[in-house]
Design an enzyme around this catalytic site. Structure first.
Site, short mmCIF file in Angstrom:
data_model
loop_
_atom_site.label_atom_id
_atom_site.label_comp_id
_atom_site.label_asym_id
_atom_site.label_seq_id
_atom_site.Cartn_x
_atom_site.Cartn_y
_atom_site.Cartn_z
N THR A 1 0.85 -1.17 0.00
CA THR A 1 0.00 0.00 0.00
C THR A 1 0.90 1.23 0.00
OG1 THR A 1 -1.69 1.20 1.26
CG2 THR A 1 -0.21 -0.19 2.53
N GLU B 1 -5.14 -2.57 4.41
CA GLU B 1 -4.80 -3.14 5.70
C GLU B 1 -5.90 -4.08 6.23
OE1 GLU B 1 -4.28 -0.11 4.76
OE2 GLU B 1 -2.32 0.61 5.45
N LYS C 1 -8.68 20.26 13.36
CA LYS C 1 -9.07 20.18 14.76
C LYS C 1 -8.98 21.58 15.35
CE LYS C 1 -7.33 15.64 14.38
NZ LYS C 1 -6.14 15.15 13.68
N TRP D 1 -13.88 18.88 15.43
CA TRP D 1 -13.29 18.41 14.18
C TRP D 1 -14.11 18.95 13.01
CZ3 TRP D 1 -11.33 12.64 14.43
CH2 TRP D 1 -10.41 12.52 15.48
#
Lengths: 549, 549
Positions: free
Chosen positions: A188, A335, A446, A451
């Protein structure tokens, strides 16, 4: 908490979960079902099993006795499917080479994975020839030349794929072994550093296959993944095992149509001939089907498509639905084998007639696949409220997640900090446990404990009539931690001031769609937005310039 | 063969396969789906989860800290379903008491399993009271009195089930633990000796659930096991986990209708009200549905029924098909969790219009469930030819077979001799891997190297117009090993000689349907056939008498 374990009879067989069991009954229930490769090859599952045995004998004859890496560099083909089984079933590790990487990255992955043998389509032979002087582990190349003579090359060619298989026995005893044996590996790439190798065991792939099959089969739509489906993958096999679907299709023993090198005409021809009922692809490929002039009169109404790899745009979802495609978004990553979620539509959801509501449900990142323990958490690993508004990072546990990055102990620890795999994706969750991805965590802003999604801001600012393109990043702020910064490219001839942009956002603040803290203090105008080599906004460069300035 | 194993990141989570994961998302996708108990109780999966937590707290408060046996003695109920989850999820072992055994056998199983707590329906309290003086491990009884006062009893009553649950918290942290922990146990009875305890781990039950779900969902029939099915079990929960289907139904989060004490009227009422699409039962129960006057006008055409526990008779299959029931046979046993095979009908098979052909396909013992490695072997463990004629014993490997009999090491070794679980069933296999059971191995007659099915012979002799009943056993023979012996009961007023019976069999020999060695040399006539307490032919007694005479 105590548990009870009991002794086993000495003869009792501890049945390991192995990839060979996925293949075992593929030819039994419907012996006429075919594996099709373009307009060139068509054979039965019984033949697939024989060819897998032939491949195993070929690998043995090359001195591979298990535990070694065998790479495949090919388009989606019957050969690749044979490799999905024959390589791990002999205890070896299948490395699916991503031939879309740069040649330097491809070389890196071949050496890092310690490939011993590479099975390659003849199209990739020039590339491998070019890289050969720097190979550190590769001993032999098997070339699939599809009837053409193999070009001159200094590489050590073990033989032509079909010729080697033809010369080998179609019988091979595949022994049982530890289900924790590694079966596959691939790489990846992030925006920084070298490609990272993930790896999956037999147990992980078997459980992923069962869970994915169950998730897609349990939905009561005519064209769902049942045993009379026709499967046509439109994602490269090297891309996270084509999302694991070739294993599902083989377990069910259904017809598989493999399109080889992606060419719209050939793909459409195969579509019309074989009438697939289930496919999966990135949005761009589906766009080809609903947008290509040659596809205009093709009946897409028996086709289910799972979209992944990128967010499913509303407009594409709408276009597909209007053509009768049963389309849903899915989510996962290299993953994670990859499946984590799918948009779910129950019987009542499917009956909803309002098109925009259908789109809203189908483009959601979706609900966790069975046996995926998925949480959306804040920086202290506490669950955020399931209000579909509060953002947090998606972290997961499941039986099929890479247990680290190959020979990258620090990155492995980072991935699994706190006992959960960190996806790096930021999402909201609704009360039914369905998530909606908002941003990548490195891009989320943030600010003052809140957020803010940089992607949401880009979308909102992008609706200003004078704006051609926009990128939003967070910049460090002593008081608020971070503050949003917008880099705007105006349409030709437009005059727009920072204040106009802020005014454009105010109604959204008034309606509560974004917080007032999300309105950028700092808005700059530029001629162009920095992009990466694959055309994505290069936020790292934008942040870098700001920090320097 | 070598394999490769790789290290895991220290934080990487090894996800165990636990029963709690079957329950985890049951309330998420379709939150309105109900668990129904007769006309008394109906609640959602969210409530099921809360009640499972309450049950866990009740068990904790009784001092159970995992690894202990908690028995359930109840009809099919929401309580039983709660026990399927709450007992193993707290690390304890669920003992499903078969209340159809004799009281001496029930006592044996309670003591042998070391039950500490018994959750019982009030109907079984008199029985338990009677057995109590001989209990060796039981400490407390929880009584489900369904609103009635609990009768006087010298037993130590912990409380009434609903009252205990109501007083407990609906929050419980179910920790992860080793997937090889034992989750369930129950007892199987043969014709000789004490009941034998089989046991299943969390891993085994999870894999069984996934595989059974997949087998039944993959078939593309409207009423198959998908997430809009309605499930109504008609097999007692104590009978091999109701064949594992309650776990499948919960994983899918579908409506479950539990009929409690089996009463035809109540069951039909629930059927008409809730319109189940999938059930499973022994032939007798289905007979009630197709034969009961009150069921004559009930629409059975959206109903799929899996028949097990005994062979599916052709006549019953025909009657069910004529009512529109999608009926198939399944096969398994207590030792095997239970699923091993199901009759398979693909899209083309389903389209076959000939009724007798439909019956022939549907009454077959069937094709192996995925991940069942099933062989039909001779006495030297060699596979018999797949000609659907040669008989052999069914031996199996799979991830969900009991690894022995509890505290019976010799019987455990016997069960698993040669590394395969011996089913004790004799079958033939066809070229598509589908099996057809012919007999129990202890009843099959081994004569001159050939196996002859005693059941086939009984069926053939039974077609003689003068024969009321017949039993066939093998008797020792110095030359042939064994020879068939037939014990015949004639219809009143009939005069038939042994020679007439042999003459009746001759056409079958001529047509090759039975071997000439199958014709019994010895045929005796009697007034009655010895039977066991449950009405089966007592072949052991017949053989015993012959040996003595």
């Amino acid at each position: 908490m105590n548990i009870r374990k009991l002794p086993k009879a000495s003869g009792a067989y501890s049945f390991p979960l192995l990839i060979k069991h996925i293949l075992q009954y593929s030819d039994v229930l419907e012996p006429d079902r075919q594996i099709v490769y373009r307009d060139q090859v068509s054979y039965s599952y019984a033949e697939l099993k024989k060819r897998v045995a032939r491949l195993a004998n070929v690998l043995s004859s090359l001195g591979l006795s298990g535990g070694e890496t065998v790479a495949v560099c090919d388009y989606d083909s019957h050969r690749y499917l044979e490799g999905f089984f024959g390589i791990p079933m002999t205890g070896n590790v299948l490395h699916t080479i991503n031939w879309r990487l740069s040649s330097a990255q491809i070389l890196y992955t071949i050496n890092h994975a310690e490939d011993v043998v590479i099975i390659t389509h003849v199209d990739f032979l020039p590339l491998l020839t070019q890289l050969a002087p720097q190979f550190t582990s590769v001993k032999k190349i098997i070339v699939a030349s599809e009837g053409q003579p193999i070009p001159e090359t200094p590489l050590t060619i073990a033989g032509e794929y079909e010729e080697l298989l033809a010369a080998a026995s179609d019988q091979f005893h595949f022994p049982d072994f530890d289900e924790e044996a590694v079966a596959t590996t691939f790489y990846t790439t992030g925006t920084t550093g070298s490609p990272k190798g993930v790896y999956f065991t037999h147990r992980q792939l078997v459980l992923h296959t069962l869970a994915v099959a169950l998730s897609f089969m349990s939905v009561d739509k005519a064209c769902s993944f049942n045993n009379s489906a026709v499967y046509m993958p439109l994602t490269p096999f090297f891309h996270v095992h084509a999302w694991g679907f070739p294993y599902v299709a083989t377990l069910l023993g259904i017809k598989q149509v493999l399109v080889g090198r992606f060419e719209p005409e050939m793909t459409l021809k195969l579509f019309v001939t074989h009438k697939p009922t289930i496919s999966h692809c990135v949005p761009t490929i589906l766009q080809m089907f609903v947008g290509h002039p040659a596809a205009k009169h093709v009946d897409l109404s028996r086709w289910k498509v799972i979209i992944g790899g990128a967010a499913l745009p509303s407009a594409l979802c709408k276009a597909a639905l209007e053509r009768g495609v049963d389309i849903v978004a899915g989510y996962g990553m290299s993953e994670t084998c990859p499946f984590l979620t799918t948009a779910y539509l129950g019987p009542e959801d499917r009956a909803v007639e309002d098109l925009s509501e259908q789109i809203r449900m189908r483009i959601r990142t979706g609900s966790p696949t069975v046996f995926v323990d998925l949480r959306v958490v804040d920086e202290d690993m506490r669950d955020v409220p399931a209000d579909d508004e509060t953002m947090g990072e998606i972290v997961v546990r499941s039986p099929w997640l890479t247990q680290g990055y190959y020979r990258e102990p620090e990155l492995s620890e980072q991935l699994w900090r706190g006992g959960y795999l960190h996806t790096g994706d930021v999402a909201t969750m609704n009360e039914r446990g369905s998530i909606k991805i908002a941003d990548r965590i490195k891009d989320v802003i943030k600010t003052g404990g809140e957020w803010v999604s940089s992607i949401d801001l880009e979308n909102f600012i992008g609706t200003h009539p004078g704006v051609a393109e926009v990128a939003v990043v967070g910049i460090p702020d002593a008081k608020w931690g971070e503050r949003p910064f917008a880099l705007v490219v105006l349409k030709q001839g437009q005059e727009v001031a920072a204040e106009d942009i802020r005014a454009h956002l105010q109604p959204l603040v008034d309606r509560g769609e974004i917080s007032k803290w999300a309105v950028p203090d700092s808005i700059q105008f530029a001629e162009a937005i920095p992009k990466t080599s694959v055309g994505k906004i290069d936020k790292k460069t934008i942040r870098g310039r700001l920090t320097l300035s």
